[in-house]
Design an enzyme around this catalytic site. Sequence first.
Site, PDB file in Angstrom:
ATOM      1  N   LYS A  10      -2.367  -7.136 -16.364  1.00 38.07           N
ATOM      2  CA  LYS A  10      -2.196  -8.097 -15.264  1.00 38.07           C
ATOM      3  C   LYS A  10      -2.812  -9.455 -15.623  1.00 38.07           C
ATOM      4  O   LYS A  10      -3.602  -9.559 -16.573  1.00 38.07           O
ATOM      5  CB  LYS A  10      -2.823  -7.515 -14.002  1.00 38.07           C
ATOM      6  CG  LYS A  10      -2.104  -6.276 -13.453  1.00 38.07           C
ATOM      7  CD  LYS A  10      -2.833  -5.776 -12.209  1.00 38.07           C
ATOM      8  CE  LYS A  10      -2.099  -4.665 -11.506  1.00 38.07           C
ATOM      9  NZ  LYS A  10      -2.844  -4.235 -10.283  1.00 38.07           N
ATOM     10  N   TYR A  50       6.478  -5.198  -5.894  1.00 34.78           N
ATOM     11  CA  TYR A  50       5.471  -4.576  -5.012  1.00 34.78           C
ATOM     12  C   TYR A  50       5.988  -4.352  -3.595  1.00 34.78           C
ATOM     13  O   TYR A  50       5.201  -4.188  -2.676  1.00 34.78           O
ATOM     14  CB  TYR A  50       4.197  -5.419  -5.001  1.00 34.78           C
ATOM     15  CG  TYR A  50       3.324  -5.182  -6.223  1.00 34.78           C
ATOM     16  CD1 TYR A  50       2.715  -3.954  -6.444  1.00 34.78           C
ATOM     17  CD2 TYR A  50       3.122  -6.178  -7.165  1.00 34.78           C
ATOM     18  CE1 TYR A  50       1.923  -3.719  -7.560  1.00 34.78           C
ATOM     19  CE2 TYR A  50       2.328  -5.959  -8.292  1.00 34.78           C
ATOM     20  CZ  TYR A  50       1.739  -4.729  -8.475  1.00 34.78           C
ATOM     21  OH  TYR A  50       0.946  -4.493  -9.583  1.00 34.78           O
ATOM     22  N   ASN A 113      -7.652  -5.969 -10.908  1.00 33.20           N
ATOM     23  CA  ASN A 113      -8.061  -4.719 -11.563  1.00 33.20           C
ATOM     24  C   ASN A 113      -7.377  -4.472 -12.923  1.00 33.20           C
ATOM     25  O   ASN A 113      -7.206  -3.337 -13.342  1.00 33.20           O
ATOM     26  CB  ASN A 113      -7.904  -3.538 -10.608  1.00 33.20           C
ATOM     27  CG  ASN A 113      -6.469  -3.320 -10.186  1.00 33.20           C
ATOM     28  OD1 ASN A 113      -5.584  -4.077 -10.555  1.00 33.20           O
ATOM     29  ND2 ASN A 113      -6.240  -2.267  -9.436  1.00 33.20           N
ATOM     30  N   HIS A 116      -1.733  -2.277 -14.303  1.00 35.08           N
ATOM     31  CA  HIS A 116      -0.881  -1.479 -13.419  1.00 35.08           C
ATOM     32  C   HIS A 116      -0.507  -0.194 -14.134  1.00 35.08           C
ATOM     33  O   HIS A 116      -0.397  -0.167 -15.354  1.00 35.08           O
ATOM     34  CB  HIS A 116       0.404  -2.255 -13.095  1.00 35.08           C
ATOM     35  CG  HIS A 116       1.451  -1.421 -12.413  1.00 35.08           C
ATOM     36  ND1 HIS A 116       1.416  -1.151 -11.069  1.00 35.08           N
ATOM     37  CD2 HIS A 116       2.533  -0.749 -12.914  1.00 35.08           C
ATOM     38  CE1 HIS A 116       2.446  -0.359 -10.757  1.00 35.08           C
ATOM     39  NE2 HIS A 116       3.132  -0.111 -11.854  1.00 35.08           N
ATOM     40  N   GLU A 127      10.464   1.199 -12.516  1.00 34.85           N
ATOM     41  CA  GLU A 127       9.634   0.064 -12.938  1.00 34.85           C
ATOM     42  C   GLU A 127       9.955  -0.364 -14.372  1.00 34.85           C
ATOM     43  O   GLU A 127       9.935  -1.553 -14.685  1.00 34.85           O
ATOM     44  CB  GLU A 127       8.155   0.418 -12.783  1.00 34.85           C
ATOM     45  CG  GLU A 127       7.740   0.532 -11.322  1.00 34.85           C
ATOM     46  CD  GLU A 127       6.301   0.972 -11.134  1.00 34.85           C
ATOM     47  OE1 GLU A 127       5.893   1.103  -9.965  1.00 34.85           O
ATOM     48  OE2 GLU A 127       5.580   1.191 -12.127  1.00 34.85           O
TER      49      GLU A 127
END
Length: 143
Positions: A10, A50, A113, A116, A127
């Site tokens: 990310k 998302y 974080n 993913h 995805e």
Amino acid sequence: MNNKTLAIIKPDAVNDNYIGEIISLICKAGFKIKALKMIKLSQEAAKAFYEIHKNKPFYNDLVEYMTSGPCVPIALEKENAVEDYRKLIGATDPAKAAEGTVRKLYARSVQYNAVHGSDSDENAAKEIAFFFANKELIENYPA
Ligand code: IDP
Ligand code: MG
């Protein structure tokens, strides 16, 4: 059973210069890279990716975060890929992630974080298709 999962390094982890460390942990854990790219998501793409979280209180912040800089989606292959990769990255909140996991090592917070990971075989397939055309998934290597 599907043996693939989608990882994303990310924008926080790209910005913090952890691409190499994270890919190294992924490869050492026995995952094979099927496809990889660096991409800056549009608002539209981040919202679509998302969509499942659109009613969550953190949705708008998540879209803003995921469009804040480039990210690195990676299609991975391994037996039991979804579960094993989620074990490798650790809990969503790095404060709760096990020692040695990617999030424990490199995440800043529950939002920022670092990575993913797909949460089911069904979502992994969706995805991967979101980021990669079928012909971009490299088959039959190493020779
Ligand atoms: P996961 O990435 O571990 O599967 P999800 O619940 O699917 O976690 O949430 C998607 C992403 O939304 C997280 O990785 C994180 O970036 C963000 N997020 C999840 N929970 C929170 C929260 O409570 N506050 C802020 N951001 C959150
Ligand atoms: Mg999730």
